[in-house]
Design an enzyme around this catalytic site. Structure first.
Site, mmCIF file in Angstrom:
data_model
loop_
_atom_site.group_PDB
_atom_site.id
_atom_site.type_symbol
_atom_site.label_atom_id
_atom_site.label_comp_id
_atom_site.label_asym_id
_atom_site.label_seq_id
_atom_site.Cartn_x
_atom_site.Cartn_y
_atom_site.Cartn_z
ATOM 1 C CB CYS A 122 -6.024 -25.390 9.458
ATOM 2 S SG CYS A 122 -6.862 -25.249 11.037
ATOM 3 C CG HIS A 178 -9.252 -22.207 12.135
ATOM 4 N ND1 HIS A 178 -9.898 -23.266 11.541
ATOM 5 C CD2 HIS A 178 -10.173 -21.341 12.260
ATOM 6 C CE1 HIS A 178 -10.967 -23.095 11.132
ATOM 7 N NE2 HIS A 178 -11.490 -21.998 11.671
ATOM 8 C CG ASP A 200 -5.174 6.376 -1.905
ATOM 9 O OD1 ASP A 200 -4.018 6.076 -1.173
ATOM 10 O OD2 ASP A 200 -6.157 5.603 -1.817
ATOM 11 C CB CYS A 241 -11.185 -26.951 9.283
ATOM 12 S SG CYS A 241 -9.756 -25.830 9.042
ATOM 13 C CB CYS A 279 -9.228 -28.107 12.395
ATOM 14 S SG CYS A 279 -10.162 -26.410 12.725
ATOM 15 C CG ASP A 291 -2.097 0.776 0.955
ATOM 16 O OD1 ASP A 291 -2.989 1.028 1.958
ATOM 17 O OD2 ASP A 291 -2.152 1.389 -0.067
ATOM 18 C CB SER A 292 0.591 4.447 -1.791
ATOM 19 O OG SER A 292 -0.975 4.375 -1.413
ATOM 20 N N GLY A 293 0.821 4.216 1.807
ATOM 21 C CA GLY A 293 1.076 4.915 2.822
ATOM 22 C C GLY A 293 0.297 5.991 3.416
ATOM 23 N N GLY A 294 -0.502 6.678 2.472
ATOM 24 C CA GLY A 294 -1.539 7.885 2.926
ATOM 25 C C GLY A 294 -2.637 7.318 3.782
ATOM 26 C CG PHE A 295 -5.925 3.881 4.343
ATOM 27 C CD1 PHE A 295 -5.860 2.848 5.536
ATOM 28 C CD2 PHE A 295 -7.214 4.172 4.127
ATOM 29 C CE1 PHE A 295 -6.822 2.295 6.212
ATOM 30 C CE2 PHE A 295 -8.250 3.829 5.053
ATOM 31 C CZ PHE A 295 -8.011 2.695 5.926
ATOM 32 C CD GLN A 313 -10.090 7.066 -2.314
ATOM 33 O OE1 GLN A 313 -11.281 7.068 -1.818
ATOM 34 N NE2 GLN A 313 -9.158 6.427 -2.146
ATOM 35 N N GLY A 347 -11.571 3.838 -0.569
ATOM 36 C CA GLY A 347 -12.548 4.737 0.043
ATOM 37 C C GLY A 347 -13.776 4.160 0.654
ATOM 38 C CG ASP A 388 -5.967 -5.621 2.049
ATOM 39 O OD1 ASP A 388 -6.416 -4.749 1.197
ATOM 40 O OD2 ASP A 388 -5.519 -5.282 3.185
#
Ligand SMILES: Nc1cc(CSc2ncc[nH]2)c2nc(N)[nH]c(=O)c2c1
Ligand SMILES: [Zn+2]
Length: 372
Positions: free
Chosen positions: A306, A335, A146, A304, A309, A92-96, A189, A216, A266
């Site tokens: 994993c 899990h 952004d 499951c 489990c 990610d670009s950092g602004g958020f 946005q 956004g 994500d």
């Protein structure tokens, strides 16, 4: 150096099944990307992250620029070598993160100045600096710098913010340059305003990107408003490029977003909630701290596969959660990531077979039954 490409293999309604090819490997879409904020997916070894089925993970410009710095990671061979993950990484670009993690900050046309949440030191992020940091990290998919406005916001506020982000998108594109095998994604946005969303999409298409994110959203607006926007926003973006919904989400958010044409998502949820004792299963959430699990010999989910489990009881997970043992974060994170990836595989298979609506109906029916 191989190319970056996207192929749609099947569609079911608005949903797409596809593959993103990168020099570091393929990404099966729809894809869920685990978050490795400070060069680690917390409580997981990279080989374990891969074992859950992840094709790509996320890193954070904001955190890594502060510690250990992008220059140090570059001197040490880049983020892939540094964190021992040789598959694709999106950063990610950092602004958020600046807007959500710091309060001593100043926003101008140039960029954002802020003080580190770690040691209070002063820093500046601009589209140009964000592109340089992400290049030093060596990330395969770079995000434009952004500005993400908090919702609710009035139209004038949304318009002003979106138009700044579009000017920053052009500066990001210019600073990114020509980097074969690496991708630059634009970020749409415009909040929950249809006209602004369309204006943003048009601006981004005119600049031209390798992929397009819907930004956004997942900023507290709630699922109903998010889905209302997703009913039209992805359709403003090019069909032949990946669409990435940032910061989403809970399993039912993910299913609804895929139904509306989203290819990548994500969220910190599976890892962060795992560390608080929250398990996500096909029957809904299980809070392992609840006393009802104290004597329960059954696994979280009989179906499951994993390690948690297969080898441990709810009673054991309850015990190591109450005693705050490190293995609890390991097992619940594994899990949860396994469950999220299994959900993505189910969605990919269903789209490929043209039976997405049946899959979604079963997804909701199982959750309506509640925990075992
Ligand atoms: N909800 C949400 C989440 C994130 C962080 S995604 C992420 N970064 C690191 C991990 N995950 C966003 N990031 C950007 N750049 N823009 C957005 O509009 C935005 C919106
Ligand atoms: Zn499991």
């Amino acid at each position: 150096m191989g190319k970056f490409g996207f192929t749609v293999q099947a569609t079911d309604g608005k949903a797409r099944k596809g593959v993103i090819s990168t020099p570091r490997g393929e990404i099966r879409t729809p894809a869920f990307m685990p978050v490795g904020t400070a060069a680690t997916v917390k409580a997981m070894m990279p080989e374990s992250v891969r074992a859950t089925g992840a094709d790509i993970l996320l890193g954070n410009t904001y955190h890594l620029m502060l510690r250990p710095t992008a220059e140090r990671i570059d001197r040490l061979g880049g983020l892939h070598k540094f964190m021992n993950w040789d598959r694709p990484i999106l950063t990610d670009s950092g602004g958020f993160q600046v807007m959500s993690l710091t309060d001593l900050r100043k926003l101008t046309e140039e960029g954002v100045t802020f003080r580190s949440h770690i040691d209070g030191s002063k820093h500046k992020l601009t589209p140009e600096r964000s592109m340089e940091i992400q290049r030093l990290l060596g990330s395969d998919i770079v995000m434009c710098f952004d500005e993400c406005p908090a919702l609710p916001a009035d139209e004038a506020t949304l318009a002003k913010s979106m138009r700044l982000s579009m000017r920053w998108a052009q500066r990001s594109r210019d600073a990114f340059g020509d980097r074969p095998g690496h991708a630059l994604f634009g970020i749409m946005q415009g909040g929950d305003n249809r006209a602004l969303r369309e204006e943003s999409a048009t601006a981004l298409k005119d600049i031209g990107f390798d992929g397009y994110a819907v930004g956004g959203l997942a900023v507290g607006e709630g699922q109903e408003i998010m889905f209302n926007v997703l009913d039209y926003a992805p359709g403003f973006l090019p069909e032949d490029k990946p669409r990435y919904l940032m910061g989403v989400g809970k399993p039912d958010d993910i299913v609804g977003a895929v139904e509306r044409g989203i290819d990548m998502m994500d969220c910190v949820l599976p890892s962060r909630s795992g560390r608080t004792g929250q398990a996500w299963t096909r029957r809904g959430q299980v809070n392992i701290k609840n006393a009802r699990h104290m004597d329960d010999p059954r696994p979280l989910d009989e179906a499951c596969t994993c390690p948690a489990c297969r080898n441990y009881s709810r009673a054991y997970l309850h015990h190591v959660m109450k005693s705050q043992e490190i293995i609890c974060s390991m097992l619940l994170t594994w899990h949860n990531l396994h469950y999220f990836q299994e959900l993505m595989q189910g969605l990919r298979d269903a789209i490929g077979a043209g039976r997405l609506s049946a899959f979604v109906a079963d997804f909701h029916a199982q959750r309506a039954m509640g925990d075992i």
